[in-house]
Write an enzyme that holds these catalytic residues in place. Structure first.
Site, PDB file in Angstrom:
ATOM      1  N   GLY A 151      38.082   9.259 102.240  1.00 14.06           N
ATOM      2  CA  GLY A 151      38.175   8.187 101.518  1.00 14.06           C
ATOM      3  C   GLY A 151      39.445   7.936 100.518  1.00 14.06           C
ATOM      4  N   ASN A 152      38.964   6.450  99.517  1.00 15.10           N
ATOM      5  CA  ASN A 152      39.971   6.705  98.614  1.00 15.10           C
ATOM      6  C   ASN A 152      39.670   6.283  97.214  1.00 15.10           C
ATOM      7  OD1 ASN A 152      40.384   3.551  98.687  1.00 15.10           O
ATOM      8  ND2 ASN A 152      40.342   3.887 101.455  1.00 15.10           N
ATOM      9  N   ARG A 153      40.250   6.344  96.688  1.00 14.05           N
ATOM     10  CA  ARG A 153      39.871   5.667  95.234  1.00 14.05           C
ATOM     11  C   ARG A 153      39.546   4.131  95.254  1.00 14.05           C
ATOM     12  NH1 ARG A 153      44.250   9.016  91.386  1.00 14.05           N
ATOM     13  NH2 ARG A 153      42.954   7.884  90.191  1.00 14.05           N
TER      14      ARG A 153
END
Ligand code: CTP
Length: 413
Positions: free
Chosen positions: A216-218
């Site tokens: 995933g990412n932020r």
């Protein structure tokens, strides 16, 4: 800048009108948000509202005496003074009855008198049963109020009083607060997106390795949600494709929830067919595992770690920009850049704008990861015509309006 903070000196004066619906208790949270962000709030309930939440609650939370009628403290002429001195009036919940009275100029209590004397922006946050919201009388009253410049938020969909569900729920207090602050900041909101359909993507996609693990990412989704909210305030019909965002649905927005880049691509391409503008504020994962394990991947006894092979995801922005679904459609991309040995943040932004084929690219410098989850943003909007607009550091709402200003400029070009 904390946009909810009062300008130096005077505290903005907000009148919180509360009419008689079960959602009156939610106005307590709205009141808190206003007072805690430095606003001077006078609560004006209707007599029916006091059946749901009593005057002592409003008085304690606002720090001011509370009255529903026009006969208290008559020497101070409250039925005129409160409206005249207000910087913003918010009615939440707004019943069908109070909107009917406002539309017809009736003034039989303190709230309706205040609505007649106020010359500041007015926001109604309706809450009622679906049948009442859809009744031709209410539809006409809402249209009259909007024609006169009041902002009537679309009610949310969901559980209503009793067992029924449908459209008519009070938008979440945080959403009412955000919209109201925007209205107060911009004064009368220009309805320059009226009649336009816009699609916004937000959040970060997840690419699963197995049923419990993902890459995933932020991305928080805050900028995309601010864009959706700002577009609603400017009169657009808004579809929001949201990936893994935990924020409440913005009032008046059709929200499509997705998880992966493939799902986001499907939802964005379908929505783009009807959209006058597509704004890709999301962070879709560029890569996904080549295979998805159906069961949880176990640790190997020999202590080795599994190798994860990745393949590229489709580039949604490039696809939408290079296959325009409608003539004159404006396509906006985002670029979070850090700059590297091949170029500065702006050079990489210009190259990306050309590579993707979009009209506008919103570039933000994320060196140090400062932007993720923050309420503020600092961007430059690059235009394919070669121009660039440096947007002064501000809240994501202010940045959202700056982006829509550029989209509107392209609509009329
Ligand atoms: N984007 C997209 N589909 C993807 C990846 C990104 O539509 N699979 C969109 C994002 O929503 C954003 C823009 O493309 O609007 C820029 O994303 P970014 O990841 O910075 O671009 P990349 O082409 O992946 O460039 P880089 O190699 O610098 O990561």
């Amino acid at each position: 800048m904390d946009e909810a903070a009062p300008p130096s000196g005077a505290r903005p004066r907000v009148v919180l009108g509360v009419s008689g619906g079960i959602a009156a208790y939610k106005a307590c949270e709205l009141l808190r948000r206003f007072t805690e962000s430095g606003h001077d709030v006078t609560v004006v309930p209707t007599a029916a509202a006091l059946e749901f939440v009593g005057a002592p609650t409003w008085a304690a939370l606002s720090g001011k005496p509370v009255s529903a009628g026009v006969w208290a403290d008559v020497h101070q002429v409250p039925h005129v003074r409160i409206g005249q001195q207000a910087d913003l009036v918010v009615v939440a919940p707004a019943t069908a009855d109070v909107m009917a009275k406002a539309a017809h100029g009736l003034a039989d209590d303190l709230l309706t008198n205040t609505l007649l004397t106020a010359r500041c922006p007015v926001v109604f946050a309706p809450a009622m049963h679906t049948e009442m919201w859809e009744h031709p009388a209410t539809v006409a009253n809402v249209a009259t109020l909007r024609e006169r410049g009041a902002v009537v938020l679309e009610p949310a969909e969901g559980r209503l009083t009793g067992k029924d569900t449908g459209k008519g729920r009070l938008p979440e207090p945080v959403e009412i607060f955000e919209s109201a602050v925007q209205v107060m900041l911009r004064g009368a909101v220009t309805q320059d997106l009226a009649g336009r359909h816009v699609l916004v993507s937000a959040g970060g996609t997840r690419e699963y390795l197995d049923p419990v693990r993902f890459l995933g990412n932020r991305s928080s989704g805050l900028q995309g949600y601010a864009l959706a909210r700002a577009a609603v305030a400017r009169g657009a019909q808004v579809t929001l494709v949201a990936a893994n965002v935990t924020l409440p649905d913005p009032a008046g927005v059709v929200v499509r929830k997705v998880e992966t880049t493939a799902q986001m691509r499907e939802a964005v391409v379908a929505g783009a067919a009807l959209a006058d503008a597509v704004v890709m504020a999301a962070a879709p994962a560029d890569f996904r595992p080549t295979s998805l394990s159906e069961s949880k991947i176990k640790k190997a006894a020999d202590g080795s770690a599994p190798a994860i092979e990745l393949e590229q995801n489709p580039d949604i922005l490039a696809e939408v920009a290079q296959n325009r679904a409608r003539q004159g459609q404006v396509v906006v991309g985002f670029a979070a850049e850090t700059g590297d040995t091949t170029g500065s943040v702006m050079e990489l932004g210009r190259a990306k704008l050309a590579r993707k084929g979009c009209d506008l690219l919103v570039v933000n410098d994320v060196s140090g990861g400062a932007v993720f989850g923050s309420a503020d943003n600092d961007v430059v909007i690059l235009d394919a015509d070669g121009s660039a607009l440096d947007v002064e550091r501000g809240s994501k709402n202010i940045v959202a309006h700056a982006i829509w200003d550029q989209v509107v400029r392209r609509f009329v070009m």
